[in-house]
Design a protein around this motif. Structure first.
Motif, PDB file in Angstrom:
ATOM      1  N   GLU A  80      -5.044   5.194  10.049  1.00  8.28           N
ATOM      2  CA  GLU A  80      -4.724   4.878  11.571  1.00  8.28           C
ATOM      3  C   GLU A  80      -4.597   3.202  11.179  1.00  8.28           C
ATOM      4  OE1 GLU A  80      -4.051   4.147  15.557  1.00  8.28           O
ATOM      5  OE2 GLU A  80      -3.626   5.774  14.181  1.00  8.28           O
ATOM      6  N   ILE A  81      -5.607   2.576  10.748  1.00  6.84           N
ATOM      7  CA  ILE A  81      -5.549   1.189  10.554  1.00  6.84           C
ATOM      8  C   ILE A  81      -4.284   0.798   9.655  1.00  6.84           C
ATOM      9  CG2 ILE A  81      -6.774  -0.554   9.020  1.00  6.84           C
ATOM     10  CD1 ILE A  81      -9.375   0.641   9.532  1.00  6.84           C
ATOM     11  N   HIS A  82      -3.888   1.712   8.838  1.00  8.18           N
ATOM     12  CA  HIS A  82      -2.602   1.315   7.985  1.00  8.18           C
ATOM     13  C   HIS A  82      -1.314   1.384   8.888  1.00  8.18           C
ATOM     14  CE1 HIS A  82       0.835   2.654   5.552  1.00  8.18           C
ATOM     15  NE2 HIS A  82       0.604   1.325   4.882  1.00  8.18           N
ATOM     16  N   ARG A  83      -1.427   2.441   9.870  1.00 11.67           N
ATOM     17  CA  ARG A  83      -0.152   2.430  11.082  1.00 11.67           C
ATOM     18  C   ARG A  83      -0.237   1.257  11.844  1.00 11.67           C
ATOM     19  NH1 ARG A  83       0.743   3.796  15.880  1.00 11.67           N
ATOM     20  NH2 ARG A  83      -1.375   3.861  16.348  1.00 11.67           N
ATOM     21  N   ARG A  84      -1.381   0.800  12.244  1.00 14.43           N
ATOM     22  CA  ARG A  84      -1.449  -0.284  13.063  1.00 14.43           C
ATOM     23  C   ARG A  84      -1.154  -1.566  12.635  1.00 14.43           C
ATOM     24  NH1 ARG A  84      -5.999  -1.106  14.878  1.00 14.43           N
ATOM     25  NH2 ARG A  84      -7.447   0.217  14.181  1.00 14.43           N
ATOM     26  N   THR A  85      -1.739  -1.778  11.123  1.00 15.89           N
ATOM     27  CA  THR A  85      -1.819  -3.160  10.760  1.00 15.89           C
ATOM     28  C   THR A  85      -1.187  -3.147   9.503  1.00 15.89           C
ATOM     29  OG1 THR A  85      -3.831  -2.837   9.379  1.00 15.89           O
ATOM     30  CG2 THR A  85      -4.091  -3.483  11.769  1.00 15.89           C
ATOM     31  N   GLY A  86      -0.708  -2.304   8.988  1.00 10.52           N
ATOM     32  CA  GLY A  86      -0.011  -2.237   7.485  1.00 10.52           C
ATOM     33  C   GLY A  86      -1.025  -2.422   6.177  1.00 10.52           C
ATOM     34  N   ARG A  87      -2.384  -2.390   6.636  1.00  5.25           N
ATOM     35  CA  ARG A  87      -3.378  -2.971   5.509  1.00  5.25           C
ATOM     36  C   ARG A  87      -3.462  -1.110   5.059  1.00  5.25           C
ATOM     37  NH1 ARG A  87      -8.587  -5.000   8.451  1.00  5.25           N
ATOM     38  NH2 ARG A  87      -9.171  -4.854   6.207  1.00  5.25           N
ATOM     39  N   ARG A  88      -3.633  -1.289   3.732  1.00  7.91           N
ATOM     40  CA  ARG A  88      -3.968   0.056   2.874  1.00  7.91           C
ATOM     41  C   ARG A  88      -5.439  -0.150   2.481  1.00  7.91           C
ATOM     42  NH1 ARG A  88       0.020   3.413   1.682  1.00  7.91           N
ATOM     43  NH2 ARG A  88       2.246   2.856   2.029  1.00  7.91           N
ATOM     44  N   LEU A  89      -6.138   1.161   2.997  1.00  3.76           N
ATOM     45  CA  LEU A  89      -7.447   0.904   2.569  1.00  3.76           C
ATOM     46  C   LEU A  89      -7.801   2.167   1.751  1.00  3.76           C
ATOM     47  CD1 LEU A  89      -9.064   0.293   6.430  1.00  3.76           C
ATOM     48  CD2 LEU A  89      -8.816  -1.521   4.271  1.00  3.76           C
ATOM     49  N   LEU A  90      -8.516   2.005   0.624  1.00  4.35           N
ATOM     50  CA  LEU A  90      -8.872   2.952  -0.338  1.00  4.35           C
ATOM     51  C   LEU A  90     -10.070   3.758   0.051  1.00  4.35           C
ATOM     52  CD1 LEU A  90      -7.646   1.326  -3.827  1.00  4.35           C
ATOM     53  CD2 LEU A  90      -6.175   2.750  -2.303  1.00  4.35           C
ATOM     54  N   VAL A  91      -9.999   5.053   0.212  1.00  4.38           N
ATOM     55  CA  VAL A  91     -11.353   5.835   0.471  1.00  4.38           C
ATOM     56  C   VAL A  91     -11.570   6.348  -0.664  1.00  4.38           C
ATOM     57  CG1 VAL A  91     -11.997   7.230   1.824  1.00  4.38           C
ATOM     58  CG2 VAL A  91     -10.257   5.948   2.861  1.00  4.38           C
ATOM     59  N   HIS A  92     -12.669   6.084  -1.403  1.00  2.61           N
ATOM     60  CA  HIS A  92     -13.226   6.793  -2.601  1.00  2.61           C
ATOM     61  C   HIS A  92     -14.669   7.164  -2.401  1.00  2.61           C
ATOM     62  CE1 HIS A  92      -9.910   5.652  -5.274  1.00  2.61           C
ATOM     63  NE2 HIS A  92     -10.055   4.254  -5.050  1.00  2.61           N
ATOM     64  N   ARG A  93     -14.872   8.565  -2.439  1.00  4.16           N
ATOM     65  CA  ARG A  93     -16.186   9.181  -1.875  1.00  4.16           C
ATOM     66  C   ARG A  93     -17.314   8.774  -3.058  1.00  4.16           C
ATOM     67  NH1 ARG A  93     -15.209  15.459  -0.312  1.00  4.16           N
ATOM     68  NH2 ARG A  93     -17.407  14.801   0.450  1.00  4.16           N
ATOM     69  N   ARG A  94     -17.051   8.429  -4.307  1.00  9.34           N
ATOM     70  CA  ARG A  94     -17.889   7.931  -5.174  1.00  9.34           C
ATOM     71  C   ARG A  94     -18.634   6.623  -4.695  1.00  9.34           C
ATOM     72  NH1 ARG A  94     -21.056   9.112  -9.450  1.00  9.34           N
ATOM     73  NH2 ARG A  94     -21.358   7.614 -10.961  1.00  9.34           N
TER      74      ARG A  94
END
Length: 237
Positions: A80-94
């Protein structure tokens, strides 16, 4: 793997899936914000209710489900943040800390609104307590390795949310963090070949600052918790 050998060998324990479902339903329906009972009292009652091998299975399921649901939620928030702002956030579970460092207040702590309805200061704290107190029996009912990974995930989410997510550190939040640290240490101690500690834990263990802990019903600080010291006490054994 020792846990599989025990399941298949002569030390197999008798588990009751029907009993487990009843315990799980009770945990969902009787505890949480709707219970109108103090979280510490809920934790005490649910911990006692899960004090069995079937209860241990349920506790492990709660911890794993909470970690899985939180991961899905954070992925959705990042999208959702990427859709609104263009920022790509990496989600790593470790290691969730880089995500929180990057996104900060743009993220919402997922543990307050899980689809399962499990509350971090009620069912999750109780489940983690059971996992730790019955850690020597874990490998008789499940594989402890992925469960320990999920415990560390929830610990990572909890501590990062304090630092970056504006989650208030009150006595209930501190109790959750303390039980996560204590239980992770108990599971590590019960394992023949414990895994390497995850990056977020190693980072916090290098610190020595004390976080103020507040009264749940007011602004007054009633104590403090040194996460790095608690982790060193429980993980460096």
């Amino acid at each position: 793997m020792r846990w599989l050998r025990r399941l298949l060998g002569g030390r197999r324990v008798q588990l009751d899936p029907g009993r487990q479902q009843t315990l799980l339903r009770d945990a969902q329906s009787r505890y949480g914000t709707h219970a109108r009972v103090r979280f510490p009292d809920q934790v005490e009652a649910l911990t006692a209710a899960l004090d069995s091998d079937d209860g241990l299975v349920v506790a492990a399921r709660i911890v794993s489900q909470v970690a899985d649901e939180a991961h899905v939620d954070l992925q959705a928030q990042a999208q959702e943040i990427h859709r609104r702002t263009g920022r790509r956030l990496l989600v790593h579970r470790r290691n969730y800390r880089p995500l929180w460092v990057e996104a900060g207040h743009a993220l919402r702590w997922p543990l307050f609104a899980l689809p399962s309805g499990f509350h971090p200061y009620a069912q999750v704290t109780a489940a983690v307590t059971v996992v730790g107190s019955r850690a020597p029996r874990l490998d008789r009912v499940t594989d402890p390795n992925p469960l320990l990974t999920r415990v560390f995930e929830v610990l990572d989410l909890t501590t990062a949310a304090w630092e970056y997510g504006r989650v208030r550190v009150d006595t209930d939040a501190a109790a959750l963090a303390d039980r996560l640290i204590l239980s992770a240490g108990q599971v590590l101690a019960a394992m023949d070949d414990p895994p390497r500690l995850p990056p977020a834990v190693r980072e916090l263990m290098r610190r020595n600052n004390t976080v103020s802990v507040h009264d749940p019903n007011g602004p007054r600080a009633v104590g403090g918790i040194n996460l790095g010291a608690r982790m060193r006490e429980n993980f460096l054994v």
